[in-house]
Write an enzyme that holds these catalytic residues in place. Structure first.
Site: not given
Length: 515
Positions: A208, A481-484
């Site tokens: 993501s 959560h690196t994507c967010f």
């Protein structure tokens, strides 16, 4: 000013030869007059943008003349290019969004209606980054086929899932990252104009955004590893440069350029350390003697000594010829800067020519095939329009982000969820620990939390960041959560335990705790 207004009145649709005459006239302006005219025009433009946005004819006249001033300033610098930035435009987010979309539709429909984004010199790096991001998003949307259900079924059967996917899905092995990426790059069926999505072989999880950022981080780290013998590292400037004598094929340099362009296309900041002259050359700008100060202060100092030395015994002092000695894997080789250069000594009469030839060899001729491959890779996703939209310093910032890590700015914009607030004891302890970290540890924390150790354009104050409560006090490590850009933080009872768990997590960030 009366003459100026008469010129402005004619500034719409003027012929090329008329524009060139105006440019020659402006080139003669003194610094004081040049700045006065530029600032007066900027004030008028600001007033129109604030109060009369529909008066595009007046804006077009002013922007056209400011554009002539900008071009003149490149030939005869009298003010910084940053002084052409228009803060009225750059600070109005709603206006910028509308103008960017209008600019993009002009390109798609091949029309030329007025938009301030036709004049990129008035945009600061944050606005240009927004411009690139929106343009890339729109281009990625265009790559997704608009099909009805019957067409989708037919495409799936005929061409496979990739043909109707909204993403460019690639699969790579961590221990063969460069090899696998080269193979994907050479595959004609992969559409890199779609949004990139990465999967590491043997690992679970849907990308993501976090895996994509980690992919770029890892491949850059491998490419610049000394084992590949593609780039040399300068302790003096902490930057990399092309190894002219490398045995590595040009396709690998094309890969490096492509990685830079692909990251920019997918809005990922890279941890890349090139001297600024690389970005000048990417934009087609001439590399000059002045670029040595950033490239190699010691070489710049040596050549300045030659240029400033005025005694007649220069030849005896230097005993230097129009040639360069290079190390080819332990064997010394002499390269002549001009035909017969090994026999031509540097003297007072020819020293300027020597410096010019040396700079040209250093920045251009010695690495020409490698750089051309690198440039070809970069422009696989971007047209030459990039050269008219950016200065070298701005392009470097768009690709690499800012080197400034101001975590106080990040603290100001951080949001909290799950029961945490900025005055929660654990949050107070958390920021106290973060501010005590070394620069390297702060980079590790940023990578652990966001998938990148680089500061976005505009600084950490522009980074959306959230800290979420995760469970109860336990031996569980923080995760993210690196994507967010979300940090999942258990409510540890003591500051010491929080510091211990946080340091363990950030020191083992690669492929661990990243979701």
């Amino acid at each position: 000013m009366l003459l100026l207004y008469r010129v402005l009145d004619k500034a719409v649709g003027i012929r090329k030869d008329t524009e060139e005459r105006i440019l020659r006239w402006v080139n003669e302006y003194s610094e004081e007059r040049f700045k006065r005219v530029a600032n007066n025009l900027k004030k008028v433009l600001n007033t129109i943008i604030k109060k009369h946005q529909k008066d595009e004819k007046s804006m077009l006249r002013i922007c056209n003349f400011l554009n002539i001033l900008y071009e003149s300033n490149k030939v005869n610098p009298r003010m910084s290019y940053k002084e052409f930035y228009n803060e009225t435009v750059n600070s109005n987010e709603e206006y910028k969004q509308k103008q960017i979309k209008k600019w993009y539709m002009n390109k798609v429909k091949e029309v030329n209606t007025f938009t301030v984004y036709n004049y990129a010199w008035m945009l600061n790096p944050e606005s240009k980054y927004l411009m690139l991001t929106i343009e890339n998003d729109l281009r990625q949307e265009e790559e997704v086929p608009q099909l009805d259900s019957a067409e989708i079924l037919y495409d799936l059967l005929a061409n496979g899932p990739a043909s109707v996917s909204a993403y460019c899905d690639i699969e790579v092995r961590r221990d063969h990252l460069v090899e696998d990426t080269l193979n994907v790059l050479s595959c004609p069926d992969v559409n890199f104009r779609k949004e990139l999505r990465v999967r590491f072989v043997g690992e679970q999880g849907v990308d993501s955004g976090g895996l994509k950022k980690e992919f770029f981080q890892l491949i850059v780290k491998q490419i610049f590893d000394p084992a590949y013998s593609m780039f040399s590292y300068s302790e003096e400037t902490r930057a990399y440069w092309f190894i002219a004598e490398t045995f590595e094929p040009r396709i690998k340099f094309e890969l490096v350029g492509f990685i830079l362009g692909l990251a920019l296309y997918n809005s990922v900041i890279l941890n890349v350390h090139f001297p600024r002259v690389v970005y000048k050359k990417l934009l087609g700008h001439e590399a000059r003697f002045e670029d040595l100060a950033d490239f190699s202060p010691s070489i710049a100092q040596s050549l300045e000594f030659i240029l400033n030395y005025e005694e007649d015994d220069l030849q005896d002092v230097l005993t230097c010829t129009f040639s360069v000695e290079v190390d080819f894997y332990g064997s010394k080789t002499t390269v002549e800067l001009v035909p017969g250069g090994s026999s031509i000594y540097v003297t007072q009469e020819n020293k300027k020519e020597y410096v010019s030839k040396y700079v040209d060899w250093l920045f251009n001729k010695s690495i020409e095939p490698l750089f051309e491959a690198f440039k070809k890779g970069f422009y696989k996703l971007y047209s030459g329009e990039m050269a008219t939209n950016c200065d070298a310093e701005e392009l470097q910032l768009l690709i690499c982000g800012s080197p400034i890590l101001d975590f106080h700015e990040l603290e100001k914009v951080t949001t909290y969820e799950g029961g945490y607030a900025k005055n929660s004891p654990i949050i107070i302890n958390f920021w106290s620990i973060i501010h005590e970290l070394t620069i390297e540890q702060k980079k590790q924390f940023l990578f652990f939390s966001t998938g990148s150790d680089r500061t976005p354009v505009g600084g950490l104050g522009n980074l959306p960041f959230c800290i979420m409560k995760n469970g109860d006090d336990s031996d569980q490590l923080p995760t993210s959560h690196t994507c967010f850009n979300h940090l999942l933080l258990p409510p540890y009872k003591s500051k010491e335990k929080l510091r211990e768990k946080l340091l363990v997590a950030i020191n083992n960030a690669e492929g661990f705790g990243l979701l």
